[in-house]
Design a protein around this motif. Sequence first.
Motif, PDB file in Angstrom:
ATOM      1  N   TYR A 152      -1.363  -4.984  26.915  1.00  0.00           N
ATOM      2  CA  TYR A 152      -2.237  -3.824  26.737  1.00  0.00           C
ATOM      3  C   TYR A 152      -3.514  -4.248  26.006  1.00  0.00           C
ATOM      4  N   THR A 153      -4.621  -3.603  26.327  1.00  0.00           N
ATOM      5  CA  THR A 153      -5.858  -3.756  25.563  1.00  0.00           C
ATOM      6  C   THR A 153      -5.883  -2.599  24.584  1.00  0.00           C
ATOM      7  N   VAL A 154      -6.049  -2.898  23.295  1.00  0.00           N
ATOM      8  CA  VAL A 154      -5.899  -1.872  22.263  1.00  0.00           C
ATOM      9  C   VAL A 154      -7.170  -1.752  21.429  1.00  0.00           C
ATOM     10  N   TYR A 155      -7.643  -0.521  21.324  1.00  0.00           N
ATOM     11  CA  TYR A 155      -8.714  -0.169  20.389  1.00  0.00           C
ATOM     12  C   TYR A 155      -8.117   0.774  19.365  1.00  0.00           C
ATOM     13  N   ASN A 156      -8.507   0.634  18.120  1.00  0.00           N
ATOM     14  CA  ASN A 156      -7.993   1.498  17.051  1.00  0.00           C
ATOM     15  C   ASN A 156      -9.112   2.312  16.427  1.00  0.00           C
ATOM     16  N   THR A 157      -8.712   3.388  15.764  1.00  0.00           N
ATOM     17  CA  THR A 157      -9.676   4.129  14.958  1.00  0.00           C
ATOM     18  C   THR A 157      -9.992   3.266  13.735  1.00  0.00           C
ATOM     19  N   GLY A 158     -11.041   3.619  13.020  1.00  0.00           N
ATOM     20  CA  GLY A 158     -11.516   2.771  11.926  1.00  0.00           C
ATOM     21  C   GLY A 158     -11.131   3.234  10.541  1.00  0.00           C
ATOM     22  N   GLY A 159     -10.112   4.071  10.424  1.00  0.00           N
ATOM     23  CA  GLY A 159      -9.695   4.536   9.105  1.00  0.00           C
ATOM     24  C   GLY A 159     -10.312   5.872   8.722  1.00  0.00           C
ATOM     25  N   GLU A 160     -11.005   6.510   9.669  1.00  0.00           N
ATOM     26  CA  GLU A 160     -11.581   7.820   9.405  1.00  0.00           C
ATOM     27  C   GLU A 160     -10.477   8.839   9.094  1.00  0.00           C
ATOM     28  N   ASP A 161     -10.800   9.832   8.306  1.00  0.00           N
ATOM     29  CA  ASP A 161      -9.868  10.919   8.019  1.00  0.00           C
ATOM     30  C   ASP A 161      -9.870  11.855   9.231  1.00  0.00           C
ATOM     31  N   LEU A 162      -8.821  11.812  10.023  1.00  0.00           N
ATOM     32  CA  LEU A 162      -8.762  12.588  11.258  1.00  0.00           C
ATOM     33  C   LEU A 162      -8.658  14.084  11.019  1.00  0.00           C
ATOM     34  N   ASP A 163      -8.256  14.496   9.821  1.00  0.00           N
ATOM     35  CA  ASP A 163      -8.277  15.930   9.501  1.00  0.00           C
ATOM     36  C   ASP A 163      -9.712  16.430   9.401  1.00  0.00           C
ATOM     37  N   ILE A 164     -10.582  15.615   8.844  1.00  0.00           N
ATOM     38  CA  ILE A 164     -11.977  16.002   8.645  1.00  0.00           C
ATOM     39  C   ILE A 164     -12.820  15.688   9.885  1.00  0.00           C
ATOM     40  N   LEU A 165     -12.496  14.604  10.573  1.00  0.00           N
ATOM     41  CA  LEU A 165     -13.265  14.173  11.750  1.00  0.00           C
ATOM     42  C   LEU A 165     -12.369  14.039  12.987  1.00  0.00           C
ATOM     43  N   PRO A 166     -11.761  15.130  13.471  1.00  0.00           N
ATOM     44  CA  PRO A 166     -10.862  14.999  14.628  1.00  0.00           C
ATOM     45  C   PRO A 166     -11.570  14.525  15.887  1.00  0.00           C
TER      46      PRO A 166
END
Length: 172
Positions: free
Chosen positions: A45-59
Motif C-alpha cells: 500500500y502507498t500510505v499518506y498520514n495526517t500531520g498531527g492536526e487536531d481533527l476535532d478542530i480541523l476535521p
Amino acid sequence: MYDILPQKRYNNTIAFLKKVVSAPTTIFDLGVRNPFSEIMEQYGYTVYNTGGEDLDILPEVVKKQSVEVVTAFEIFEHLLAPFNVLREIEATKLVATVPLNLWFAKAYRSKTDMWDRHYHEFEDWQFDWLLQKTGWKIIQQEKWTSPIHKIGIRPILRKYTPRYYAVYAEKQ
C-alpha cells in the motif's frame, strides 16, 4: 521488531485490510506516521498520514489527500466529535478499527500524555450507528480479543471478550 501485544493487533488489522482493500492502493491514514504505516507499506500500500492536526478542530484535514480509501486505526476513540470527521471524508471507502467498551475496565487514559486518552470506547452498535448517520454503509466487520499476559480476573476476561472492532464501509 515490535512489542508482542501491538503485534497481534497489527496482524489482525493487516489481515482485515487485505481482505477488504487490495494492494496496491493509495491510502490516507488518519493519524501521524506510525509503525503500522510501515507495515501497510510492506504489504504494497502507498500510505499518506495526517500531520498531527487536531481533527476535532480541523476535521476538513481529511480532504487533504484525494484517495479512494481512508483508514482510521484506533483514532476515533480519541476524538470528542468523530461525527464531524466521518462526515467530511470524501473517499468512497473507509477501513477503521475502534476499541470496544469493556464492562470490566474503564476507558483508557494516560496520566502523562494528554493526547493518549480515549474519550469514546464504543459498543459495536454505537460505532455502526455513527457510521450510518455520517453516510457510510457497513460492508464487512470483525472483532478480536486482546489478551494480556498477566494473572487475574481481567486478564482472563480479555482472552474471551472482544476488544477491537474493525469495519469496512463504503460511502452511500
